[in-house]
Each structure stands twice: as C-alpha cells, then as structure tokens.
Design an enzyme around this catalytic site. Structure first.
Site, PDB file in Angstrom:
ATOM      1  N   TYR A   1      -1.587  -0.867  10.443  1.00  0.00           N
ATOM      2  CA  TYR A   1      -2.225  -1.308   8.966  1.00  0.00           C
ATOM      3  C   TYR A   1      -1.027  -0.844   8.162  1.00  0.00           C
ATOM      4  O   TYR A   1      -0.458  -1.866   7.321  1.00  0.00           O
ATOM      5  CB  TYR A   1      -3.311  -0.328   8.432  1.00  0.00           C
ATOM      6  CG  TYR A   1      -3.619  -0.678   6.916  1.00  0.00           C
ATOM      7  CD1 TYR A   1      -4.114  -1.916   6.343  1.00  0.00           C
ATOM      8  CD2 TYR A   1      -3.215   0.403   5.960  1.00  0.00           C
ATOM      9  CE1 TYR A   1      -4.308  -2.009   5.211  1.00  0.00           C
ATOM     10  CE2 TYR A   1      -3.432   0.074   4.656  1.00  0.00           C
ATOM     11  CZ  TYR A   1      -3.939  -0.947   4.145  1.00  0.00           C
ATOM     12  OH  TYR A   1      -4.265  -0.997   2.927  1.00  0.00           O
ATOM     13  N   SER A  56       0.929  -1.213   0.016  1.00  0.00           N
ATOM     14  CA  SER A  56      -0.018  -0.017   0.069  1.00  0.00           C
ATOM     15  C   SER A  56       0.893   1.244   0.053  1.00  0.00           C
ATOM     16  O   SER A  56       1.956   1.278   0.361  1.00  0.00           O
ATOM     17  CB  SER A  56      -0.855  -0.041   1.349  1.00  0.00           C
ATOM     18  OG  SER A  56      -1.364   1.491   1.442  1.00  0.00           O
TER      19      SER A  56
HETATM   20  N1  NAP Z   1      -8.603  -0.065  -1.521  1.00  0.00           N
HETATM   21  C1  NAP Z   1      -7.411   0.618  -1.287  1.00  0.00           C
HETATM   22  O1  NAP Z   1      -7.495   1.725  -1.319  1.00  0.00           O
HETATM   23  C2  NAP Z   1      -6.199   0.011  -1.231  1.00  0.00           C
HETATM   24  C3  NAP Z   1      -5.323   0.726  -0.903  1.00  0.00           C
HETATM   25  C4  NAP Z   1      -3.972   0.152  -0.735  1.00  0.00           C
HETATM   26  C5  NAP Z   1      -3.864  -1.353  -0.695  1.00  0.00           C
HETATM   27  N2  NAP Z   1      -4.922  -1.966  -0.748  1.00  0.00           N
HETATM   28  C6  NAP Z   1      -4.930  -3.420  -0.466  1.00  0.00           C
HETATM   29  O2  NAP Z   1      -5.664  -4.000  -1.493  1.00  0.00           O
HETATM   30  C7  NAP Z   1      -5.953  -5.517  -1.011  1.00  0.00           C
HETATM   31  C8  NAP Z   1      -7.487  -5.598  -1.466  1.00  0.00           C
HETATM   32  O3  NAP Z   1      -8.088  -4.672  -0.868  1.00  0.00           O
HETATM   33  P1  NAP Z   1      -9.455  -4.339  -1.258  1.00  0.00           P
HETATM   34  O4  NAP Z   1      -9.427  -2.603  -1.413  1.00  0.00           O
HETATM   35  O5  NAP Z   1      -9.896  -4.928  -2.538  1.00  0.00           O
HETATM   36  O6  NAP Z   1     -10.596  -4.694   0.070  1.00  0.00           O
HETATM   37  P2  NAP Z   1     -11.652  -5.554   0.118  1.00  0.00           P
HETATM   38  O7  NAP Z   1     -12.844  -5.198  -1.053  1.00  0.00           O
HETATM   39  O8  NAP Z   1     -12.126  -5.624   1.538  1.00  0.00           O
HETATM   40  O9  NAP Z   1     -11.168  -6.982  -0.296  1.00  0.00           O
HETATM   41  C9  NAP Z   1     -10.380  -7.765   0.737  1.00  0.00           C
HETATM   42  C10 NAP Z   1     -10.596  -9.286   0.389  1.00  0.00           C
HETATM   43  O10 NAP Z   1      -9.755  -9.921   1.389  1.00  0.00           O
HETATM   44  C11 NAP Z   1     -10.540 -11.053   1.829  1.00  0.00           C
HETATM   45  N3  NAP Z   1     -10.216 -11.333   3.261  1.00  0.00           N
HETATM   46  C12 NAP Z   1     -10.038 -10.178   4.381  1.00  0.00           C
HETATM   47  N4  NAP Z   1     -10.031 -10.993   5.540  1.00  0.00           N
HETATM   48  C13 NAP Z   1      -9.873 -12.540   5.031  1.00  0.00           C
HETATM   49  C14 NAP Z   1      -9.561 -13.404   5.930  1.00  0.00           C
HETATM   50  N5  NAP Z   1      -9.569 -13.448   7.233  1.00  0.00           N
HETATM   51  N6  NAP Z   1      -9.611 -14.558   5.180  1.00  0.00           N
HETATM   52  C15 NAP Z   1      -9.696 -14.699   3.754  1.00  0.00           C
HETATM   53  N7  NAP Z   1     -10.024 -13.526   3.235  1.00  0.00           N
HETATM   54  C16 NAP Z   1     -10.179 -12.467   3.677  1.00  0.00           C
HETATM   55  C17 NAP Z   1     -12.106 -10.493   1.714  1.00  0.00           C
HETATM   56  O11 NAP Z   1     -12.865 -11.365   1.900  1.00  0.00           O
HETATM   57  P3  NAP Z   1     -14.660 -11.142   2.187  1.00  0.00           P
HETATM   58  O12 NAP Z   1     -15.071 -10.413   0.927  1.00  0.00           O
HETATM   59  O13 NAP Z   1     -15.070 -12.582   2.196  1.00  0.00           O
HETATM   60  O14 NAP Z   1     -14.552 -10.425   3.400  1.00  0.00           O
HETATM   61  C18 NAP Z   1     -12.032  -9.744   0.288  1.00  0.00           C
HETATM   62  O15 NAP Z   1     -12.093 -10.651  -0.711  1.00  0.00           O
HETATM   63  C19 NAP Z   1      -5.628  -5.390   0.530  1.00  0.00           C
HETATM   64  O16 NAP Z   1      -4.451  -6.046   0.826  1.00  0.00           O
HETATM   65  C20 NAP Z   1      -5.557  -3.916   0.759  1.00  0.00           C
HETATM   66  O17 NAP Z   1      -4.868  -3.705   1.892  1.00  0.00           O
HETATM   67  C21 NAP Z   1      -6.230  -1.346  -0.978  1.00  0.00           C
END
Ligand code: NAP
Ligand code: NAG
Ligand code: NAG
Length: 336
Positions: free
Chosen positions: A207, A192
């Site tokens: 985080y 991130s």
């Molecule tokens: N969005 C941003 O602005 C941003 C910025 C920088 C980095 N990121 C990174 O990008 C990645 C994806 O995030 P996102 O933004 O797409 O968020 P998201 O929509 O919340 O997706 C997260 C995914 O991880 C899964 N997950 C969470 N906890 C879990 C667990 N205990 N066991 C198995 N699966 C689990 C979730 O499953 P469920 O749907 O079943 O809960 C979901 O499929 C993350 O690593 C995040 O830190 C995001």
C-alpha cells in the site's frame, strides 16, 4: 579549553543551526497554510474548466470531494465499480446541486486487461468533447491490511497495485491530452501520509509503495506540465474516517476527532488546495502531525510504527481475517 569528555562548541552551534532551520521551515509551511485558509477559494470552473472526472466517488473521501466540487458548480464524470452505487451518488449530487453528471462503471482493478481496455475506451468516449478541467484520481484500496509481505495473498496485492497505481496512471493518460490541448487543467492524485509523512509503513508495504509511486508520479508531472497551464498535485492525508479504515480501529485514539478528520471536513480543505503545490496535506490537524513527525528521528519512527502495527494486528487478528483483510500466512508465531 574544553573539558575532556564534553562535546565541542561547534557541535552545539551546528545543532542549534539545524534546529533553527527546521523550525523556520516548519513555521513557513504553517504560515503558507494559514494564508491559504484566509484567501478566497479559487473559482475552479473559471480557472480550469466546467467538468471534473472523479474516480471512486461512491464512498469516503471521493464522495465528499465530488459533492464539494458540485457545490462549486462543476459538472461531474463519476467513475466507479458498482452501477447501483454510482446511480445513488449521481442522484444525490443532482438533487442537491444544479450540475450535470455522467457515470461510468469501471472496475479499475482490470486495467491493462481486454476488459479494462474496453472500459478505458468508454472513458475516452465519455469525456470526448467535454471541457474537463479537473481530474480527481481518488479510487484506492488498502487490502491486504496488516499482513507481512510473505503472507499476503498475491492476487489481493496485485489488485491493489492495479487500482492504486496502474489505473491512476491510465486514467491520467486519458484525461491529460485534452487539458494540454486546452492549455489548462488540474489533477489531484490521492496519495497518503503512509509514504510521505512517515519513513515506513510496515505490514502495509505494498500500500505505502503504491502511494510513494503516486507522490513521485505527481511531482514529476507537476514539473512537466506547469508551463502548459496544468497543476498536478498529490495529496497525502493522515487518517480520514472512512470505510478503508477497518471498523475495529474506529475507537482508537489516533482516530479521535483531534487527529483524524471526517471525509466531509477533509474534502472541503482538499478542494481548496487544488492547484496549490505539488504535494500537500490539506487538513490543518494532519499538517501539524506531519510537522511533529518530521522532527522525530526516522529510526525511532520505524521502531514505533512496527510496534504499533504489530499490536494492532494482535488485537484485530480475528476480525480482519474474517473480512479477508489480512494474509493467512503459515508462520503466525514467528511473525507476531
Ligand atoms: N481514509 C484514509 O485514512 C486515507 C488516508 C490516506 C489516503 N487515503 C486514500 O484516499 C482514497 C480514498 O479512500 P477512502 O478512504 O475514501 O476509501 P473508500 O471509502 O474505501 O473509497 C474508495 C473508493 O474507491 C472505489 N474503488 C475501490 N476499488 C475500485 C475498483 N477496483 N474500481 C473502481 N473503483 C474502486 C470505491 O468504490 P466502491 O465503494 O464501489 O467499492 C470507493 O468509491 C484512496 O486512494 C486511499 O488510499 C485514505
Ligand atoms: C481538519 O479536520 C477536523 C476534524 O474533522 C475538522 O474539524 C477541521 O475543520 C479540519 N480543518 C481544516 C482546516 O480542514
Ligand atoms: C488462505 O490461504 C488459502 C491457501 O493459500 C486460500 O485458499 C484461502 O482463500 C485463504 N483465506 C483467506 C481468508 O485469505
């Protein structure tokens, strides 16, 4: 002769030099970026292997990346916490693309417990004999959000550390040996900008720290495995409009389409960047933001970030507390 009280000439020269070098490095980065956009995307299947393992593919970035990989003809092993979500995702992928999928229910927050060990065994069995060319370590969480360290619920941040850092490591450990054997593969670890583009991320300390681990872990593996034909990479995006970003933030200027990207747009760029460098920021808008941030003094950024998260917290207190996304510390007055 220099007037008393004016700066010496060498200081101006030095500043000009530093400025020049900084500008040159930024321009080179941008040029490299544009070159990659113009080149034909790699054939991931031919280069790395027929299968990809994606963690957290049921929503947000992971879902879009999984769909994009399927569009590129890769078969998928999908690993997530909820069976129904997994089934829906898997069905959607197969209805749109002629690829094979396997699903694995795995609560990643349970790694290094007996239940987690059992899930790791099932993961090893699921990929046994498959030509896994790509691992996308995407699953992650950002809860507690906007909490001072002393307020945050220990259980919550422990879960976050397990998912963002520990599970990512164990899943990599399960997939890498096969890649070493086959002499090819790629790993994309989702970091991130909170740890790469910014000097600090106050009120989201754990985080950002887990994401710093992801960056260092990826960089070292990149060096370790490059000569073995395995490209390890950390991607460090800025805001992507997904569920991880609380709803209350959705109408803010920094989530406007100019600065933040959709998961689909992010994924298209993300997949293109696989194998290109140890760390990257695939979306052009994100990359530009990073270049701009790089020229602001860190102390000034620290200060701005603190004001920013404090204001956000003041505005969103009620909403975030209801969804349990912030700590419910006792000294709110002191901490605001
Ligand atoms: N969005 C941003 O602005 C941003 C910025 C920088 C980095 N990121 C990174 O990008 C990645 C994806 O995030 P996102 O933004 O797409 O968020 P998201 O929509 O919340 O997706 C997260 C995914 O991880 C899964 N997950 C969470 N906890 C879990 C667990 N205990 N066991 C198995 N699966 C689990 C979730 O499953 P469920 O749907 O079943 O809960 C979901 O499929 C993350 O690593 C995040 O830190 C995001
Ligand atoms: C970056 O994200 C924006 C907003 O979603 C999108 O319009 C654009 O196509 C993306 N650019 C690249 C190069 O990925
Ligand atoms: C607030 O803290 C108390 C005691 O530490 C805990 O029992 C409760 O679940 C917490 N509530 C929220 C919303 O975090």
């Amino acid at each position: 002769m220099r007037m008393p009280g004016t700066a010496p000439e060498w200081l101006f020269l030095l500043l000009a030099l530093v400025g020049g070098v900084t500008a040159a490095v930024s321009s080179l980065r941008l040029l490299r970026y544009l070159a990659l956009c113009l080149r034909r995307p790699r054939d991931l299947r031919r280069r790395y292997g027929a299968w990809a393992v994606v963690t957290g593919p049921t929503s947000g970035i992971g879902r879009s990346v999984a769909l994009e990989l399927a569009r590129r003809g890769l078969n998928l092993v999908l690993l997530d916490i909820d069976a129904a979500n997994l089934r829906e995702t898997s069905d959607t992928i197969r209805s749109r693309h002629a690829v094979k999928t396997r699903t694995l229910v795995f609560d990643l927050s349970l790694v290094a417990t007996p239940q987690g060990d059992e899930s790791m065994r099932r993961l090893r069995a699921a990929i046994d004999g498959l030509d896994v060319g790509l691992l996308v370590n995407n699953a992650g969480m950002a809860n507690p959000f906007l909490a001072y360290f002393h307020e945050a619920d220990v259980e919550a941040w422990l879960r976050m550390v397990r998912v963002n850092l520990w599970a990512l490591t164990e899943v990599a450990a399960a997939v890498l040996p096969g890649m070493v054997e086959r002499g090819r593969g790629a790993v994309l670890n989702m970091g991130s900008a909170s740890s790469e583009g910014m000097p600090s991320f106050p009120l989201n300390t754990i985080y950002a720290s887990t994401k710093k681990y992801v960056a260092v872990f990826s960089r070292s593996l990149y060096v370790e495995y490059r000569s073995k034909g395995i490209d390890v990479q950390c991607q460090a995006p800025m805001f992507v409009a997904t569920r991880i970003v609380p709803n209350i933030l959705r109408d803010k200027w920094y989530l406007s389409p100019l600065l933040s990207t959709t998961a689909d747009a992010y994924a298209r760029a993300a997949v293109r960047w696989i194998g290109h460098g140890a760390i990257c920021n695939p979306n052009l808008s994100h990359q530009l933001q990073r270049c701009l941030l790089a020229i602001v003094p860190e102390a000034a950024l620290d200060w701005c970030l603190l004001q920013f998260v404090r204001r956000l917290r003041a505005e969103s207190r009620g909403v975030l507390a209801r969804v349990g996304a912030v700590g419910n510390g006792t000294d709110r007055k002191n901490s605001m």
